[in-house]
Structure formats: structure tokens, C-alpha cells
Design a protein around this motif. Structure first.
Motif, PDB file in Angstrom:
ATOM      1  N   LYS A  79       0.870  -1.238   0.047  1.00 40.61           N
ATOM      2  CA  LYS A  79       0.021   0.074  -0.030  1.00 40.61           C
ATOM      3  C   LYS A  79       0.778   1.293  -0.176  1.00 40.61           C
ATOM      4  CE  LYS A  79      -3.874   2.197   2.521  1.00 40.61           C
ATOM      5  NZ  LYS A  79      -4.838   2.054   3.680  1.00 40.61           N
ATOM      6  N   ASP A  80       0.465   1.953  -0.981  1.00 38.33           N
ATOM      7  CA  ASP A  80       1.343   3.556  -1.006  1.00 38.33           C
ATOM      8  C   ASP A  80       0.771   4.264   0.073  1.00 38.33           C
ATOM      9  OD1 ASP A  80       1.832   6.356  -1.630  1.00 38.33           O
ATOM     10  OD2 ASP A  80       2.255   5.609  -3.798  1.00 38.33           O
ATOM     11  N   PRO A  81       1.426   4.760   1.052  1.00 38.34           N
ATOM     12  CA  PRO A  81       0.932   5.686   2.318  1.00 38.34           C
ATOM     13  C   PRO A  81       0.251   6.930   1.747  1.00 38.34           C
ATOM     14  CG  PRO A  81       3.286   5.482   2.261  1.00 38.34           C
ATOM     15  CD  PRO A  81       3.041   4.409   1.170  1.00 38.34           C
ATOM     16  N   GLY A  82       0.847   7.475   0.570  1.00 42.84           N
ATOM     17  CA  GLY A  82       0.503   8.645   0.031  1.00 42.84           C
ATOM     18  C   GLY A  82      -0.942   8.600  -0.890  1.00 42.84           C
ATOM     19  N   SER A  83      -0.908   7.650  -1.607  1.00 41.53           N
ATOM     20  CA  SER A  83      -2.095   7.458  -2.589  1.00 41.53           C
ATOM     21  C   SER A  83      -3.324   6.614  -1.870  1.00 41.53           C
ATOM     22  CB  SER A  83      -1.964   7.172  -3.897  1.00 41.53           C
ATOM     23  OG  SER A  83      -1.476   5.763  -3.976  1.00 41.53           O
ATOM     24  N   GLY A  84      -2.902   5.355  -1.030  1.00 41.94           N
ATOM     25  CA  GLY A  84      -3.721   4.584  -0.455  1.00 41.94           C
ATOM     26  C   GLY A  84      -3.915   3.467  -1.311  1.00 41.94           C
ATOM     27  N   LYS A  85      -3.122   3.545  -2.735  1.00 38.33           N
ATOM     28  CA  LYS A  85      -3.643   2.406  -3.521  1.00 38.33           C
ATOM     29  C   LYS A  85      -2.701   1.149  -3.208  1.00 38.33           C
ATOM     30  CE  LYS A  85      -3.814   1.910  -8.644  1.00 38.33           C
ATOM     31  NZ  LYS A  85      -3.444   2.592  -9.735  1.00 38.33           N
ATOM     32  N   VAL A  86      -3.118   0.028  -3.382  1.00 39.36           N
ATOM     33  CA  VAL A  86      -2.423  -1.064  -3.168  1.00 39.36           C
ATOM     34  C   VAL A  86      -2.149  -1.830  -4.354  1.00 39.36           C
ATOM     35  CG1 VAL A  86      -2.478  -3.424  -1.803  1.00 39.36           C
ATOM     36  CG2 VAL A  86      -3.766  -1.468  -1.056  1.00 39.36           C
ATOM     37  N   GLU A  87      -0.840  -2.145  -4.483  1.00 39.72           N
ATOM     38  CA  GLU A  87      -0.428  -2.874  -5.814  1.00 39.72           C
ATOM     39  C   GLU A  87       0.443  -3.881  -5.703  1.00 39.72           C
ATOM     40  OE1 GLU A  87      -0.057   0.891  -8.925  1.00 39.72           O
ATOM     41  OE2 GLU A  87       1.601   0.735  -7.538  1.00 39.72           O
ATOM     42  N   GLY A  88       0.487  -4.861  -6.687  1.00 38.27           N
ATOM     43  CA  GLY A  88       1.389  -5.817  -6.435  1.00 38.27           C
ATOM     44  C   GLY A  88       0.829  -7.331  -7.375  1.00 38.27           C
ATOM     45  N   PHE A  89       1.591  -8.241  -7.431  1.00 39.40           N
ATOM     46  CA  PHE A  89       0.987  -9.504  -8.362  1.00 39.40           C
ATOM     47  C   PHE A  89      -0.234 -10.093  -7.699  1.00 39.40           C
ATOM     48  CE2 PHE A  89       1.890 -14.184  -9.127  1.00 39.40           C
ATOM     49  CZ  PHE A  89       1.875 -14.069 -10.441  1.00 39.40           C
ATOM     50  N   ASP A  90      -0.231 -10.258  -6.454  1.00 37.58           N
ATOM     51  CA  ASP A  90      -1.296 -10.954  -5.603  1.00 37.58           C
ATOM     52  C   ASP A  90      -2.460  -9.973  -6.096  1.00 37.58           C
ATOM     53  OD1 ASP A  90      -0.155 -12.923  -4.938  1.00 37.58           O
ATOM     54  OD2 ASP A  90      -0.019 -12.268  -2.620  1.00 37.58           O
ATOM     55  N   ILE A  91      -2.640  -8.693  -6.167  1.00 39.86           N
ATOM     56  CA  ILE A  91      -3.501  -7.637  -6.080  1.00 39.86           C
ATOM     57  C   ILE A  91      -4.328  -7.749  -7.572  1.00 39.86           C
ATOM     58  CG2 ILE A  91      -4.321  -5.260  -6.057  1.00 39.86           C
ATOM     59  CD1 ILE A  91      -3.116  -6.556  -3.376  1.00 39.86           C
ATOM     60  N   ASP A  92      -3.160  -7.920  -8.616  1.00 44.61           N
ATOM     61  CA  ASP A  92      -3.665  -8.125 -10.212  1.00 44.61           C
ATOM     62  C   ASP A  92      -4.389  -9.396 -10.300  1.00 44.61           C
ATOM     63  OD1 ASP A  92      -2.848  -5.519 -10.518  1.00 44.61           O
ATOM     64  OD2 ASP A  92      -1.068  -6.117 -11.742  1.00 44.61           O
ATOM     65  N   LEU A  93      -3.802 -10.345  -9.562  1.00 40.28           N
ATOM     66  CA  LEU A  93      -4.634 -11.642  -9.548  1.00 40.28           C
ATOM     67  C   LEU A  93      -5.984 -11.414  -9.182  1.00 40.28           C
ATOM     68  CD1 LEU A  93      -1.884 -14.296  -8.826  1.00 40.28           C
ATOM     69  CD2 LEU A  93      -2.822 -13.772 -11.020  1.00 40.28           C
ATOM     70  N   ALA A  94      -6.141 -11.007  -7.734  1.00 39.84           N
ATOM     71  CA  ALA A  94      -7.334 -10.634  -7.259  1.00 39.84           C
ATOM     72  C   ALA A  94      -8.380  -9.905  -8.275  1.00 39.84           C
ATOM     73  CB  ALA A  94      -7.404  -9.969  -5.936  1.00 39.84           C
ATOM     74  N   LYS A  95      -7.718  -8.833  -8.832  1.00 44.51           N
ATOM     75  CA  LYS A  95      -8.794  -7.997  -9.531  1.00 44.51           C
ATOM     76  C   LYS A  95      -9.009  -8.998 -10.793  1.00 44.51           C
ATOM     77  CE  LYS A  95      -6.621  -3.596  -8.471  1.00 44.51           C
ATOM     78  NZ  LYS A  95      -6.011  -2.447  -9.124  1.00 44.51           N
ATOM     79  N   ALA A  96      -8.147  -9.667 -11.460  1.00 43.13           N
ATOM     80  CA  ALA A  96      -8.576 -10.562 -12.614  1.00 43.13           C
ATOM     81  C   ALA A  96      -9.576 -11.763 -12.225  1.00 43.13           C
ATOM     82  CB  ALA A  96      -7.386 -11.228 -13.269  1.00 43.13           C
ATOM     83  N   LEU A  97      -9.510 -12.130 -10.963  1.00 44.81           N
ATOM     84  CA  LEU A  97     -10.499 -13.098 -10.533  1.00 44.81           C
ATOM     85  C   LEU A  97     -11.886 -12.499 -10.228  1.00 44.81           C
ATOM     86  CD1 LEU A  97     -11.419 -15.707  -9.362  1.00 44.81           C
ATOM     87  CD2 LEU A  97     -10.585 -15.055  -7.079  1.00 44.81           C
ATOM     88  N   ALA A  98     -11.926 -10.976 -10.027  1.00 45.79           N
ATOM     89  CA  ALA A  98     -13.220 -10.286 -10.052  1.00 45.79           C
ATOM     90  C   ALA A  98     -13.715 -10.125 -11.330  1.00 45.79           C
ATOM     91  CB  ALA A  98     -12.930  -9.087  -9.192  1.00 45.79           C
ATOM     92  N   LYS A  99     -12.893  -9.703 -12.035  1.00 50.13           N
ATOM     93  CA  LYS A  99     -13.370  -9.796 -13.469  1.00 50.13           C
ATOM     94  C   LYS A  99     -13.949 -10.730 -14.043  1.00 50.13           C
ATOM     95  CE  LYS A  99     -12.138  -7.792 -18.108  1.00 50.13           C
ATOM     96  NZ  LYS A  99     -10.741  -7.251 -18.878  1.00 50.13           N
ATOM     97  N   GLN A 100     -13.504 -11.908 -13.757  1.00 48.45           N
ATOM     98  CA  GLN A 100     -13.879 -13.442 -14.254  1.00 48.45           C
ATOM     99  C   GLN A 100     -15.140 -13.681 -13.462  1.00 48.45           C
ATOM    100  OE1 GLN A 100     -12.350 -15.511 -16.385  1.00 48.45           O
ATOM    101  NE2 GLN A 100     -13.874 -17.317 -15.933  1.00 48.45           N
ATOM    102  N   ILE A 101     -15.672 -13.223 -12.181  1.00 50.19           N
ATOM    103  CA  ILE A 101     -16.797 -13.471 -11.493  1.00 50.19           C
ATOM    104  C   ILE A 101     -17.732 -12.568 -11.981  1.00 50.19           C
ATOM    105  CG2 ILE A 101     -17.935 -13.981  -9.491  1.00 50.19           C
ATOM    106  CD1 ILE A 101     -15.114 -14.800  -8.313  1.00 50.19           C
ATOM    107  N   LEU A 102     -17.277 -11.257 -12.024  1.00 49.64           N
ATOM    108  CA  LEU A 102     -18.582 -10.425 -12.167  1.00 49.64           C
ATOM    109  C   LEU A 102     -18.502  -9.520 -13.400  1.00 49.64           C
ATOM    110  CD1 LEU A 102     -18.099  -9.332  -8.312  1.00 49.64           C
ATOM    111  CD2 LEU A 102     -20.025 -10.463  -9.328  1.00 49.64           C
ATOM    112  N   GLY A 103     -17.315  -9.786 -14.068  1.00 54.69           N
ATOM    113  CA  GLY A 103     -17.082  -8.744 -15.514  1.00 54.69           C
ATOM    114  C   GLY A 103     -16.671  -7.456 -15.209  1.00 54.69           C
ATOM    115  N   ASP A 104     -16.092  -6.987 -14.126  1.00 54.99           N
ATOM    116  CA  ASP A 104     -15.626  -5.813 -13.992  1.00 54.99           C
ATOM    117  C   ASP A 104     -14.229  -5.986 -12.678  1.00 54.99           C
ATOM    118  OD1 ASP A 104     -14.912  -3.311 -13.142  1.00 54.99           O
ATOM    119  OD2 ASP A 104     -17.005  -2.498 -13.047  1.00 54.99           O
TER     120      ASP A 104
END
Length: 290
Positions: A79-104
Motif C-alpha cells: 500500500k502506497d501511504p500517499g495515495s492509499g493504492k495497493v499494488e502487486g502481483f497478488d493484487i492484480d490476480l485478485a482483480k482478474a478474478l473479480a473480472k472473471q466472476i463479475l465482469g468488472d
């Protein structure tokens, strides 16, 4: 004589009424019919351990995937303390799973977990899935359903450049090793170097800060996590190769084989369409090992 008979009949009728009232008060719910499992009626698991309702159904109904991820692990979840954004390999896999299940991919909530809190949070229903550098072990399999391996890591050592520690063989009596609570790394280093002193911290950033402050001689965890620390501070280096195998898996609530199978199919599709390799190279900096 007739009077006694009337009393007897009245007494018998009274007893019958009492019995009927008691029978009616015994239960307000009908008994399970043939083929009905009592545990399913209250939302539990059946005798095979299969969850009564799949997490997949709950996610679709909610319209959001809730993933337990690391916030302190560079390359995987930071997590970037400035922007509050969380990034990484696991994060992108989680987002891809959300897209697979919910289309977004934006239909996701990222909740911070640590090595110590992730399984309790999963079991409490706070998260749907753990995607957080979690090593598959036989002991953990008793508590969660693991997916197939999505990342192959191995435990190593992080030291300041110029350190006399070059491998796990140098971790002897008098050496202070920093590790994270609830991680397999802590167990492994105690087995490999029983005479060393092991200091445990809540998360990797705390452990790395302690190493830089001189509170220990080396920090141990999976090499992939340590490489992320080197990118944060090039005054440190990973030494000694790996002395364990640490296959990462995603974790799902015990008994929910439906969702586990779904996620395994998702991982296979990522590998077949090239998206997995693309994400791996983006974050790890090399092609995945076969």
C-alpha cells in the motif's frame, strides 16, 4: 357409583388434553424429511464437509469480491501511504478474478491480512479468499481449501551488504534472526538453526525496519518477498539461495470445493491465454519457471 365414573372420565379427559398441549409445545419446526441433512437447515456443512452455499454464490449476490491481501509486501501487495493504492502481483490476480466472476475488476474490496490474521478472517467470513503469499502446507490444509500452486518460492536470507552471513549454515548461536508471526518461515528457521535467536514481528515492513535499525543480523522469509525489500533499499542483498520450497496457493473456506474448483479453472485460463506470464514478468521481472 355413577358419580365415581363421571369423575374418572373427567380425569382421563384432563390427562389427554395435557398430553396434547405438551406435544404441541415440543417443537415449532418440522422434523427433517427423508434425505434432509439437519446441518444444512441451519447453514452448516453436510457430512462430507461441503459448504451449504458456495462462496461463489455469495459473491455474485453481493456484487463484490472481498479478497484478503498483504499491504506490506512489495511486488505482491504493498500500500502506497500517499495515495492509499495497493499494488502487486497478488493484487492484480485478485482483480482478474473479480473480472472473471463479475465482469468488472473494480468490483472488489481489498482487505489487509497478515500471516497471523488471514485464516481467522477467512473462517469468520470477513473475506472470500486469501491471496497473500500463503505457502501450502499439510497443517494449513486442515483449516482451508487450497487452490493449485500459483507461485513457486523458496525461503532465503536478507542481510546488509558485507554481512558475514552468507547462507543458513552461518545462522548459529548468537545470531539474531528476524521473522514474521504466523509464517512458515519462523518454523523453518527454528528447525534449520535451533541455536539462533528468532525475533518475531507483526508484518514484513516492521521486520525490515528492525533489520535496518540493527535489531537483528538477518531477516528470513520467501525469496520473492526479500527481493521486494532489496528494491526498497539496495544496501541489502539476498544470500544463500533457497533452503525450502514455498509453493503459494490461494485459500478458500474449508469445505467449499465448488469455489476452489472455480478458482483453479480461472488460474488455468490465465496461464493458457498468456495473462499470467504477463503479470509475472511485470512484477517479478522474469519469466515464470515451468
Amino acid at each position: 357409583m355413577k358419580k365415581n365414573r363421571r369423575i374418572g372420565i373427567s380425569f382421563a379427559l384432563t390427562i389427554m388434553m395435557i398430553v396434547l398441549v405438551l406435544a404441541g409445545c415440543g417443537s415449532t419446526a418440522p422434523a427433517p424429511g427423508p434425505g434432509t441433512d439437519a446441518s444444512k437447515s441451519n447453514g452448516g456443512a453436510d457430512s462430507s464437509g461441503q459448504a451449504a452455499a458456495s462462496t461463489l454464490d455469495a459473491i455474485k449476490k453481493r456484487g463484490k469480491l472481498i479478497a484478503g491481501v498483504k499491504f506490506d509486501t512489495k511486488l505482491f501487495g504493498l500500500k502506497d501511504p500517499g495515495s492509499g493504492k495497493v499494488e502487486g502481483f497478488d493484487i492484480d490476480l485478485a482483480k482478474a478474478l473479480a473480472k472473471q466472476i463479475l465482469g468488472d475488476e473494480s468490483k472488489i474490496e481489498l482487505k489487509e491480512v497478515t500471516s497471523k490474521t488471514r485464516i481467522p478472517m477467512l473462517n469468520n467470513g470477513d473475506i472470500d479468499i486469501i491471496i497473500a503469499t500463503m505457502t501450502i502446507t499439510e497443517e494449513r490444509k486442515k483449516e482451508v481449501e487450497f487452490t493449485d500452486v500459483y507461485f513457486k518460492a523458496g525461503q532465503s536470507l536478507l542481510v546488509k551488504k558485507g554481512s558475514p552471513i552468507k547462507s543458513v549454515a552461518d545462522v548459529k548461536k548468537g545470531v539474531k534472526v528476524l521473522a514474521v508471526k504466523g509464517s512458515t518461515s519462523t518454523t523453518n528457521i527454528r528447525a534449520k538453526s535451533p541455536e539462533a535467536t528468532v525475533l518475531e514481528f507483526e508484518n514484513y515492513q516492521e521486520a525490515f525496519t528492525a533489520l535496518k535499525a540493527g535489531q537483528g543480523d538477518t531477516l528470513t522469509t520467501d525469496n520473492a518477498i526479500l527481493y521486494g525489500m532489496v528494491k526498497q533499499d539496495p544496501n541489502y542483498e539476498v544470500v544463500g539461495g533457497t533452503f525450502t520450497d514455498e509453493p503459494y496457493g490461494m485459500a478458500i473456506k474449508k469445505g467449499d470445493t465448488t469455489f476452489a474448483s472455480y478458482v483453479n479453472d480461472f488460474l488455468k485460463s490465465l496461464q493458457s491465454n498468456g495473462q499470467y506470464e504477463k503479470l509475472y514478468e511485470q512484477w517479478i521481472g522474469e519469466k515464470p519457471t515451468k
